[in-house]
Design an enzyme around this catalytic site. Sequence first.
Site, mmCIF file in Angstrom:
data_model
loop_
_atom_site.group_PDB
_atom_site.id
_atom_site.type_symbol
_atom_site.label_atom_id
_atom_site.label_comp_id
_atom_site.label_asym_id
_atom_site.label_seq_id
_atom_site.Cartn_x
_atom_site.Cartn_y
_atom_site.Cartn_z
ATOM 1 N N LYS A 22 -0.260 7.863 -10.208
ATOM 2 C CA LYS A 22 -0.431 9.003 -9.304
ATOM 3 C C LYS A 22 0.262 8.746 -7.966
ATOM 4 O O LYS A 22 0.968 9.610 -7.449
ATOM 5 C CB LYS A 22 -1.932 9.226 -9.057
ATOM 6 C CG LYS A 22 -2.241 10.107 -7.886
ATOM 7 C CD LYS A 22 -3.716 10.298 -7.697
ATOM 8 C CE LYS A 22 -4.378 9.291 -6.791
ATOM 9 N NZ LYS A 22 -4.093 9.451 -5.359
ATOM 10 N N ASN A 23 0.076 7.536 -7.429
ATOM 11 C CA ASN A 23 0.601 7.254 -6.092
ATOM 12 C C ASN A 23 2.112 7.052 -6.074
ATOM 13 O O ASN A 23 2.703 6.904 -5.008
ATOM 14 C CB ASN A 23 -0.098 6.034 -5.490
ATOM 15 C CG ASN A 23 -1.520 6.366 -5.067
ATOM 16 O OD1 ASN A 23 -1.922 7.535 -5.081
ATOM 17 N ND2 ASN A 23 -2.285 5.343 -4.700
ATOM 18 N N CYS A 117 -11.371 12.530 6.848
ATOM 19 C CA CYS A 117 -11.335 12.346 5.408
ATOM 20 C C CYS A 117 -12.495 11.442 5.053
ATOM 21 O O CYS A 117 -12.980 10.691 5.896
ATOM 22 C CB CYS A 117 -9.973 11.748 5.068
ATOM 23 S SG CYS A 117 -9.947 10.478 3.859
ATOM 24 N N ARG A 122 -7.859 7.903 9.109
ATOM 25 C CA ARG A 122 -6.535 8.018 8.507
ATOM 26 C C ARG A 122 -5.525 8.811 9.346
ATOM 27 O O ARG A 122 -5.053 9.860 8.934
ATOM 28 C CB ARG A 122 -6.645 8.617 7.106
ATOM 29 C CG ARG A 122 -7.556 7.815 6.211
ATOM 30 C CD ARG A 122 -7.598 8.355 4.814
ATOM 31 N NE ARG A 122 -6.548 7.802 3.991
ATOM 32 C CZ ARG A 122 -6.433 8.023 2.687
ATOM 33 N NH1 ARG A 122 -7.271 8.798 2.078
ATOM 34 N NH2 ARG A 122 -5.470 7.479 2.005
ATOM 35 N N ASP A 305 -7.788 0.219 -3.459
ATOM 36 C CA ASP A 305 -8.105 1.210 -4.495
ATOM 37 C C ASP A 305 -8.849 0.604 -5.688
ATOM 38 O O ASP A 305 -9.249 1.324 -6.600
ATOM 39 C CB ASP A 305 -6.815 1.902 -4.985
ATOM 40 C CG ASP A 305 -6.295 2.905 -3.972
ATOM 41 O OD1 ASP A 305 -6.995 3.190 -2.988
ATOM 42 O OD2 ASP A 305 -5.169 3.423 -4.169
ATOM 43 N N ARG A 397 -9.149 13.834 -9.695
ATOM 44 C CA ARG A 397 -7.991 13.715 -8.800
ATOM 45 C C ARG A 397 -7.074 12.586 -9.273
ATOM 46 O O ARG A 397 -5.863 12.645 -9.042
ATOM 47 C CB ARG A 397 -8.453 13.372 -7.382
ATOM 48 C CG ARG A 397 -9.005 14.548 -6.603
ATOM 49 C CD ARG A 397 -9.259 14.128 -5.176
ATOM 50 N NE ARG A 397 -8.128 13.368 -4.678
ATOM 51 C CZ ARG A 397 -8.196 12.407 -3.767
ATOM 52 N NH1 ARG A 397 -9.347 12.086 -3.233
ATOM 53 N NH2 ARG A 397 -7.114 11.767 -3.373
HETATM 54 C C1 UD1 Z 1 -1.879 5.124 0.063
HETATM 55 C C2 UD1 Z 1 -2.476 5.505 -1.275
HETATM 56 C C3 UD1 Z 1 -3.957 5.190 -1.323
HETATM 57 C C4 UD1 Z 1 -4.190 3.719 -0.953
HETATM 58 C C5 UD1 Z 1 -3.503 3.371 0.372
HETATM 59 C C6 UD1 Z 1 -3.579 1.903 0.709
HETATM 60 C C7 UD1 Z 1 -1.073 7.336 -1.948
HETATM 61 C C8 UD1 Z 1 -0.928 8.781 -2.212
HETATM 62 N N1 UD1 Z 1 -2.251 6.908 -1.486
HETATM 63 O O1 UD1 Z 1 -2.526 5.931 1.049
HETATM 64 O O2 UD1 Z 1 -4.446 5.447 -2.625
HETATM 65 O O3 UD1 Z 1 -5.571 3.484 -0.836
HETATM 66 O O4 UD1 Z 1 -2.109 3.730 0.302
HETATM 67 O O5 UD1 Z 1 -3.069 1.127 -0.321
HETATM 68 O O6 UD1 Z 1 -0.157 6.562 -2.187
HETATM 69 N N2 UD1 Z 1 -2.817 4.329 9.135
HETATM 70 C C9 UD1 Z 1 -2.723 4.560 10.479
HETATM 71 N N3 UD1 Z 1 -1.674 5.314 10.930
HETATM 72 C C10 UD1 Z 1 -0.740 5.855 10.089
HETATM 73 C C11 UD1 Z 1 -0.846 5.602 8.713
HETATM 74 C C12 UD1 Z 1 -1.902 4.836 8.260
HETATM 75 O O7 UD1 Z 1 -3.547 4.083 11.255
HETATM 76 O O8 UD1 Z 1 0.186 6.524 10.566
HETATM 77 C C13 UD1 Z 1 -3.965 3.529 8.623
HETATM 78 C C14 UD1 Z 1 -4.872 4.372 7.736
HETATM 79 O O9 UD1 Z 1 -5.807 5.070 8.525
HETATM 80 C C15 UD1 Z 1 -5.498 3.333 6.847
HETATM 81 C C16 UD1 Z 1 -4.387 2.282 6.694
HETATM 82 O O10 UD1 Z 1 -3.472 2.522 7.753
HETATM 83 O O11 UD1 Z 1 -6.598 2.749 7.488
HETATM 84 C C17 UD1 Z 1 -3.644 2.360 5.366
HETATM 85 O O12 UD1 Z 1 -3.068 3.627 5.221
HETATM 86 P P1 UD1 Z 1 -1.753 3.890 4.350
HETATM 87 O O13 UD1 Z 1 -1.196 2.606 3.878
HETATM 88 O O14 UD1 Z 1 -0.882 4.802 5.136
HETATM 89 O O15 UD1 Z 1 -2.366 4.667 3.120
HETATM 90 P P2 UD1 Z 1 -1.908 6.049 2.505
HETATM 91 O O16 UD1 Z 1 -0.434 6.110 2.421
HETATM 92 O O17 UD1 Z 1 -2.645 7.154 3.171
#
Ligand code: UD1
Length: 418
Positions: A22-23, A117, A122, A305, A397
Amino acid sequence: MDAFIIRGSRALKGKVKVRGAKNAVLPIMAAALLTDERCTIENIPTLRDIVTMGKVLKHLGMAIEDNGNGALVVDSSGLANHIAPYELVRTMRASVLVMGPLLARLGKAKVALPGGCAIGLRPIDIHLKGLEALGAKIKIGRGYVEVSGKKLHGAEIRLSYPSVGATENLIMAAALAGGKTVIDNAAREPEIQDLAKFLRSLGAKIEGEGTSRISIEGVQRLGSATHCVTPDRIEAGTYLAAGAITGGRVTVEGVVEEHLKPVSLKLAEAGVNIEVDGSSITASIPGRMRPLNIRTMPYPGFPTDMQAQFMALMTVTPGISSITETVFENRFMQVAELNRMGADIRIEHNTAIINGVNNLSGAEVMASDLRASAALVLAGLVARGETHISRIYHIDRGYEQIECKLRDLGADIERVKE
Ligand code: UD1
């Protein structure tokens, strides 16, 4: 709404085939916005998040055809709209992945802020800082973020944290920017490697994915490709955990063993016997399980995850285990529900301390997010008596027909309407 009824205490045995991740599918679908030529994306599971991404992309003007074989044929030649509205974005945070490609292709994107969320704040500050470095102007107001920039240019970007989504957005934006971009402290997840592979097959010039330094040499335009999505390591890990928690023997087929290492090494440390045969991995239990100490980390660390599913496993493992969640705040949604089933878990800051019990007992519980729901299913499989899990749309999902796959392994699980 659908619910699951599970009658537990059956050892799962057999083989299960894993589908595309999915990711990986979500960013790859978004990346298809970067080209005006048709692309075929194969090995796509039927999942609610993918339907949601399809709605967002159709809204933007992408034509999407399901060819009925688990493949989508996508065509962005009619891309016309640069706005991803709140009613679509709020149901799935990954919608922010359209920002990079829209900016690169149309010079502008307006995307609703994903908002709060279930698993924490996030924010998207790392995405925005990176896009700014590529020359984009950012405006935030009235619940939307607007990014604009007709001519993006390459830049040296150092991420303050290896965010998966930010790395993906920046790779996509940089693919059509003028000159060279280097992303340092980039996320290394296999799904990012798959995105880079897809983009390269469209003609993008990307190197270093899978390491923390990714270079992208922008090109003028991208072409067309057929891409088969990498297997879902989290789906695979969940079925291995299902085999382990029920004391059974489960083989997951069609996986990339390397991607599952952070999970399979922890299973082995807990006393699970892991056998690898090409693209299949089998988990079985030769004796007593041992407690674990786990710390979630970006890849190649232990994946956040899989944290909830391992917590379910630890609830019935003798001894004291601990799980420290470092990636997300507030990702212990499963704890209260597991405790209602007889688990003994307490939380200290971002660490869950799990005191293994002899048995869980079936109860009425509620799914709250995707992976927390998977943990409740695992707990239901081992619990004595009947477990009723409501709100399982969270599971839909990210797990394709989980009840069918589990039934094929010998589980007593049914989907009911309530
Ligand atoms: C992706 C995955 C999700 C997985 C996560 C971490 C997808 C669609 N989802 O989510 O299943 O759990 O990676 O492996 O691929 N953060 C910030 N600022 C930002 C971006 C992120 O502070 O601009 C923080 C987030 O709040 C979180 C952490 O960084 O605490 C990790 O987020 P991120 O790696 O961006 O996860 P996603 O891409 O949302």
